[in-house]
Design a protein around this motif. Structure first.
Motif, PDB file in Angstrom:
ATOM      1  N   GLN A  68     -56.442 -70.368   6.943  1.00  9.07           N
ATOM      2  CA  GLN A  68     -57.819 -69.983   7.317  1.00  9.07           C
ATOM      3  C   GLN A  68     -58.574 -71.199   7.870  1.00  9.07           C
ATOM      4  OE1 GLN A  68     -56.406 -68.611   4.355  1.00  9.07           O
ATOM      5  NE2 GLN A  68     -55.897 -66.900   5.694  1.00  9.07           N
ATOM      6  N   ALA A  69     -58.015 -71.751   8.910  1.00  8.43           N
ATOM      7  CA  ALA A  69     -58.564 -72.982   9.484  1.00  8.43           C
ATOM      8  C   ALA A  69     -59.845 -72.734  10.271  1.00  8.43           C
ATOM      9  CB  ALA A  69     -57.513 -73.643  10.366  1.00  8.43           C
ATOM     10  N   GLY A  70     -60.246 -71.465  10.393  1.00  7.50           N
ATOM     11  CA  GLY A  70     -61.502 -71.138  11.073  1.00  7.50           C
ATOM     12  C   GLY A  70     -62.702 -71.823  10.455  1.00  7.50           C
ATOM     13  N   ILE A  71     -62.586 -72.142   9.171  1.00  6.72           N
ATOM     14  CA  ILE A  71     -63.660 -72.890   8.501  1.00  6.72           C
ATOM     15  C   ILE A  71     -63.875 -74.231   9.209  1.00  6.72           C
ATOM     16  CG2 ILE A  71     -64.120 -74.170   6.362  1.00  6.72           C
ATOM     17  CD1 ILE A  71     -63.388 -71.751   4.827  1.00  6.72           C
ATOM     18  N   LEU A  72     -62.772 -74.830   9.639  1.00  9.36           N
ATOM     19  CA  LEU A  72     -62.866 -76.102  10.368  1.00  9.36           C
ATOM     20  C   LEU A  72     -63.290 -75.867  11.815  1.00  9.36           C
ATOM     21  CD1 LEU A  72     -59.580 -77.752   9.045  1.00  9.36           C
ATOM     22  CD2 LEU A  72     -61.912 -78.065   8.193  1.00  9.36           C
ATOM     23  N   ALA A  73     -62.742 -74.798  12.402  1.00  5.83           N
ATOM     24  CA  ALA A  73     -63.048 -74.514  13.805  1.00  5.83           C
ATOM     25  C   ALA A  73     -64.527 -74.178  14.005  1.00  5.83           C
ATOM     26  CB  ALA A  73     -62.172 -73.369  14.315  1.00  5.83           C
ATOM     27  N   ALA A  74     -65.151 -73.595  12.977  1.00  8.07           N
ATOM     28  CA  ALA A  74     -66.583 -73.250  13.075  1.00  8.07           C
ATOM     29  C   ALA A  74     -67.400 -74.521  13.296  1.00  8.07           C
ATOM     30  CB  ALA A  74     -67.028 -72.530  11.813  1.00  8.07           C
ATOM     31  N   ALA A  75     -67.048 -75.576  12.561  1.00 11.99           N
ATOM     32  CA  ALA A  75     -67.724 -76.863  12.772  1.00 11.99           C
ATOM     33  C   ALA A  75     -67.306 -77.441  14.122  1.00 11.99           C
ATOM     34  CB  ALA A  75     -67.360 -77.827  11.643  1.00 11.99           C
ATOM     35  N   GLY A  76     -66.046 -77.246  14.472  1.00 13.42           N
ATOM     36  CA  GLY A  76     -65.519 -77.763  15.738  1.00 13.42           C
ATOM     37  C   GLY A  76     -66.222 -77.175  16.948  1.00 13.42           C
ATOM     38  N   LEU A  77     -66.564 -75.886  16.855  1.00  8.84           N
ATOM     39  CA  LEU A  77     -67.254 -75.241  17.981  1.00  8.84           C
ATOM     40  C   LEU A  77     -68.624 -75.864  18.215  1.00  8.84           C
ATOM     41  CD1 LEU A  77     -66.247 -71.517  17.511  1.00  8.84           C
ATOM     42  CD2 LEU A  77     -66.147 -72.769  19.687  1.00  8.84           C
ATOM     43  N   ILE A  78     -69.315 -76.172  17.128  1.00  5.32           N
ATOM     44  CA  ILE A  78     -70.630 -76.823  17.270  1.00  5.32           C
ATOM     45  C   ILE A  78     -70.441 -78.236  17.813  1.00  5.32           C
ATOM     46  CG2 ILE A  78     -72.651 -77.653  15.997  1.00  5.32           C
ATOM     47  CD1 ILE A  78     -72.289 -75.159  14.182  1.00  5.32           C
ATOM     48  N   ALA A  79     -69.397 -78.909  17.311  1.00  3.61           N
ATOM     49  CA  ALA A  79     -69.091 -80.255  17.809  1.00  3.61           C
ATOM     50  C   ALA A  79     -68.896 -80.225  19.329  1.00  3.61           C
ATOM     51  CB  ALA A  79     -67.836 -80.794  17.126  1.00  3.61           C
ATOM     52  N   LEU A  80     -68.151 -79.243  19.779  1.00  3.21           N
ATOM     53  CA  LEU A  80     -67.800 -79.136  21.193  1.00  3.21           C
ATOM     54  C   LEU A  80     -68.997 -78.749  22.071  1.00  3.21           C
ATOM     55  CD1 LEU A  80     -65.190 -79.419  22.770  1.00  3.21           C
ATOM     56  CD2 LEU A  80     -64.701 -77.014  22.315  1.00  3.21           C
ATOM     57  N   GLU A  81     -69.829 -77.845  21.550  1.00  2.36           N
ATOM     58  CA  GLU A  81     -70.946 -77.342  22.361  1.00  2.36           C
ATOM     59  C   GLU A  81     -72.158 -78.270  22.335  1.00  2.36           C
ATOM     60  OE1 GLU A  81     -70.448 -75.009  24.328  1.00  2.36           O
ATOM     61  OE2 GLU A  81     -68.927 -73.699  23.424  1.00  2.36           O
ATOM     62  N   GLU A  82     -72.454 -78.804  21.151  1.00  6.14           N
ATOM     63  CA  GLU A  82     -73.741 -79.491  20.978  1.00  6.14           C
ATOM     64  C   GLU A  82     -73.664 -81.007  20.975  1.00  6.14           C
ATOM     65  OE1 GLU A  82     -76.374 -77.699  21.115  1.00  6.14           O
ATOM     66  OE2 GLU A  82     -75.233 -75.821  21.026  1.00  6.14           O
ATOM     67  N   MET A  83     -72.555 -81.554  20.564  1.00  8.00           N
ATOM     68  CA  MET A  83     -72.540 -82.989  20.306  1.00  8.00           C
ATOM     69  C   MET A  83     -72.328 -83.877  21.533  1.00  8.00           C
ATOM     70  SD  MET A  83     -73.447 -83.470  17.230  1.00  8.00           S
ATOM     71  CE  MET A  83     -74.143 -82.081  16.369  1.00  8.00           C
ATOM     72  N   PRO A  84     -71.581 -83.412  22.549  1.00  8.76           N
ATOM     73  CA  PRO A  84     -71.407 -84.302  23.702  1.00  8.76           C
ATOM     74  C   PRO A  84     -72.734 -84.725  24.330  1.00  8.76           C
ATOM     75  CG  PRO A  84     -69.764 -82.574  23.776  1.00  8.76           C
ATOM     76  CD  PRO A  84     -70.728 -82.207  22.663  1.00  8.76           C
ATOM     77  N   LYS A  85     -73.718 -83.815  24.301  1.00 13.23           N
ATOM     78  CA  LYS A  85     -74.981 -84.124  24.981  1.00 13.23           C
ATOM     79  C   LYS A  85     -75.804 -85.203  24.288  1.00 13.23           C
ATOM     80  CE  LYS A  85     -76.028 -79.438  24.326  1.00 13.23           C
ATOM     81  NZ  LYS A  85     -76.740 -78.251  23.849  1.00 13.23           N
ATOM     82  N   ARG A  86     -75.429 -85.601  23.070  1.00 16.24           N
ATOM     83  CA  ARG A  86     -76.196 -86.662  22.427  1.00 16.24           C
ATOM     84  C   ARG A  86     -75.445 -88.002  22.379  1.00 16.24           C
ATOM     85  NH1 ARG A  86     -74.390 -88.435  18.445  1.00 16.24           N
ATOM     86  NH2 ARG A  86     -76.233 -89.722  18.106  1.00 16.24           N
ATOM     87  N   LEU A  87     -74.254 -88.053  22.940  1.00 15.24           N
ATOM     88  CA  LEU A  87     -73.468 -89.291  22.839  1.00 15.24           C
ATOM     89  C   LEU A  87     -74.141 -90.481  23.519  1.00 15.24           C
ATOM     90  CD1 LEU A  87     -69.809 -87.961  23.295  1.00 15.24           C
ATOM     91  CD2 LEU A  87     -70.895 -88.755  21.173  1.00 15.24           C
ATOM     92  N   HIS A  88     -74.975 -90.192  24.519  1.00 14.35           N
ATOM     93  CA  HIS A  88     -75.682 -91.299  25.187  1.00 14.35           C
ATOM     94  C   HIS A  88     -76.555 -92.070  24.193  1.00 14.35           C
ATOM     95  CE1 HIS A  88     -79.648 -89.276  25.338  1.00 14.35           C
ATOM     96  NE2 HIS A  88     -78.898 -88.193  25.325  1.00 14.35           N
ATOM     97  N   GLU A  89     -76.990 -91.391  23.142  1.00 17.04           N
ATOM     98  CA  GLU A  89     -77.793 -92.089  22.117  1.00 17.04           C
ATOM     99  C   GLU A  89     -76.953 -93.151  21.406  1.00 17.04           C
ATOM    100  OE1 GLU A  89     -79.667 -89.297  19.389  1.00 17.04           O
ATOM    101  OE2 GLU A  89     -80.020 -87.883  21.022  1.00 17.04           O
ATOM    102  N   ASP A  90     -75.688 -92.803  21.133  1.00 16.88           N
ATOM    103  CA  ASP A  90     -74.790 -93.771  20.475  1.00 16.88           C
ATOM    104  C   ASP A  90     -74.501 -94.952  21.401  1.00 16.88           C
ATOM    105  OD1 ASP A  90     -74.766 -91.845  18.530  1.00 16.88           O
ATOM    106  OD2 ASP A  90     -72.741 -91.126  18.971  1.00 16.88           O
ATOM    107  N   HIS A  91     -74.432 -94.664  22.701  1.00 17.83           N
ATOM    108  CA  HIS A  91     -74.179 -95.748  23.653  1.00 17.83           C
ATOM    109  C   HIS A  91     -75.393 -96.685  23.713  1.00 17.83           C
ATOM    110  CE1 HIS A  91     -71.029 -93.011  25.844  1.00 17.83           C
ATOM    111  NE2 HIS A  91     -70.813 -93.118  24.563  1.00 17.83           N
ATOM    112  N   ALA A  92     -76.576 -96.095  23.594  1.00 23.05           N
ATOM    113  CA  ALA A  92     -77.802 -96.912  23.615  1.00 23.05           C
ATOM    114  C   ALA A  92     -77.904 -97.773  22.352  1.00 23.05           C
ATOM    115  CB  ALA A  92     -79.028 -96.011  23.756  1.00 23.05           C
TER     116      ALA A  92
END
Ligand code: PLP
Length: 349
Positions: A237-261
């Motif tokens: 039942q790895a969907g528990i992990l994939a649920a977090a993964g989907l948010i990671a994939l959709e939402e997190m790339p757009k904030r990576l510039h903050e980490d670069h700053a």
């Protein structure tokens, strides 16, 4: 140790966000070994779509994704050409040899960035029967141990075209490929176009608790499923992990510039500290590596006493990695501690 530890050892230390926690609690799940976990299926489809590929497979770690790809692209006795400080060389437990019967032929890139002219002399494709033949070209973008350096789009294409012109597959270890795409202001499909396989991590700057994805053709991923199962990576039942993964994939790339700053902010502060050498212009993403005139492990131990966690890479070098759980305020506080502790270390030295 003080409270409010600022953990700059790695972006792997990021905790799942509250949205991830609630998505995990509410995830629809099934048995993924039967391909019946709807959340895993959704994540794999979405990753394939974002990379412009036919298919993808969720794996527990980036190391497993890389090693599945290495196995599928090669056969025993072949060489894999990679950069001299690549993750596959330094941090994957000799698995190229242990699991695939291959040896790594390393080539030094400039700050971890390989050019085709570096790779070409290391290739053996003539079929000479007394020379181990090259089976695979391996690229790492961003390059971890070189300090998060970015291979530009034109060079990514040069390497891909070069490998293919010699009849060789090319794999991208894109553990932090979203950081690379962010730095280059492009998207991952464009950046990785034509690569035979790409592995990337959800569990680093993208903040998911666990998991990586390997993307490629439908046929490649079908075979990858067998290798993953053989390695003990068939999860239920790895969907528990994939649920977090989907948010990671959709939402997190757009904030990576903050980490670069914040990484750049740390680098600029470090550049002013006596006994520390770094060129802030070398910091392209979220990894900061600097050299010290004093003992780096002792410095890191003293930093820890003062509430900042860092990694000593060698006797005189230290790595810091920025991420979502250390904001600008935390990085400013870390800068002050890095300076104060360095003064003590430098005076003692
Ligand atoms: C983190 C990382 C990986 C995968 O690491 P795991 O800990 O196995 O998930 C692969 N390549 C690079 C460059 C990395 O930084």
């Amino acid at each position: 140790m003080p409270e409010n530890i600022i953990d700059l050892r790695s972006d792997t230390v990021t905790k799942p966000t509250p949205e991830m926690r609630s998505a995990m609690a509410n995830a629809e799940v099934g048995d993924d070994v039967y391909s019946e976990d709807p959340t895993i299926n959704k994540l794999e489809a979405r990753a394939a779509e974002l990379f412009g590929r036919e298919a993808s497979i969720f794996v527990p770690t980036g190391s497993m994704g890389n090693q599945i790809a290495l196995r599928l692209h090669t056969q025993p006795g072949r060489e894999v050409v990679c950069e001299s400080r690549a993750h596959v060389m330094d941090w994957e437990m000799g698995m190229a040899a242990m699991f695939s019967g291959c040896q790594l032929r390393t080539v030094a890139g400039q700050r971890g960035v390989l050019r085709w002219k570096d790779i070409e002399p290391a290739l053996a494709t003539s079929g000479l029967y007394y020379k181990a033949q090259t089976g695979l070209v391996w690229v790492e973008n961003t390059h971890n141990m070189a300090g998060g350096t970015v291979t530009p789009l034109a060079v990514m294409r040069e390497l891909r075209n070069g490998a293919h012109s010699r009849g060789l597959p090319i794999h991208l270890d894109g553990a932090r490929v979203f950081n690379a795409a962010t730095a280059l202001k492009t998207d991952v499909a464009t950046l990785t176009e034509g690569y035979d396989s790409v592995n990337f991590c959800l569990s680093k700057g993208l903040c998911a608790p666990v998991g990586s994805l390997l993307v490629g053709t439908a046929e490649f991923i079908r075979e990858a499923r067998m290798v993953r199962k053989a390695l003990g990576g068939g999860m239920r039942q790895a969907g528990i992990l994939a649920a977090a993964g989907l948010i990671a994939l959709e939402e997190m790339p757009k904030r990576l510039h903050e980490d670069h700053a914040t990484a750049r902010l740390l680098a600029e502060a470090l550049a002013k500290i006596e006994g520390i050498t770094i060129d802030p212009a070398d910091v392209e993403t979220n990894i900061v590596i600097f050299t010290t005139a004093f003992d780096a492990p002792a410095y890191v131990a003293a930093l820890k006493q003062n509430g900042v966690l860092a990694s000593a890479l060698s006797a005189h070098s230290v790595r810091l990695v920025t991420h979502r759980d250390v904001d600008q305020t935390a990085c400013l506080r870390a800068s002050a501690i890095l300076a104060n502790v360095a003064i003590e270390a430098h005076t003692a030295a």
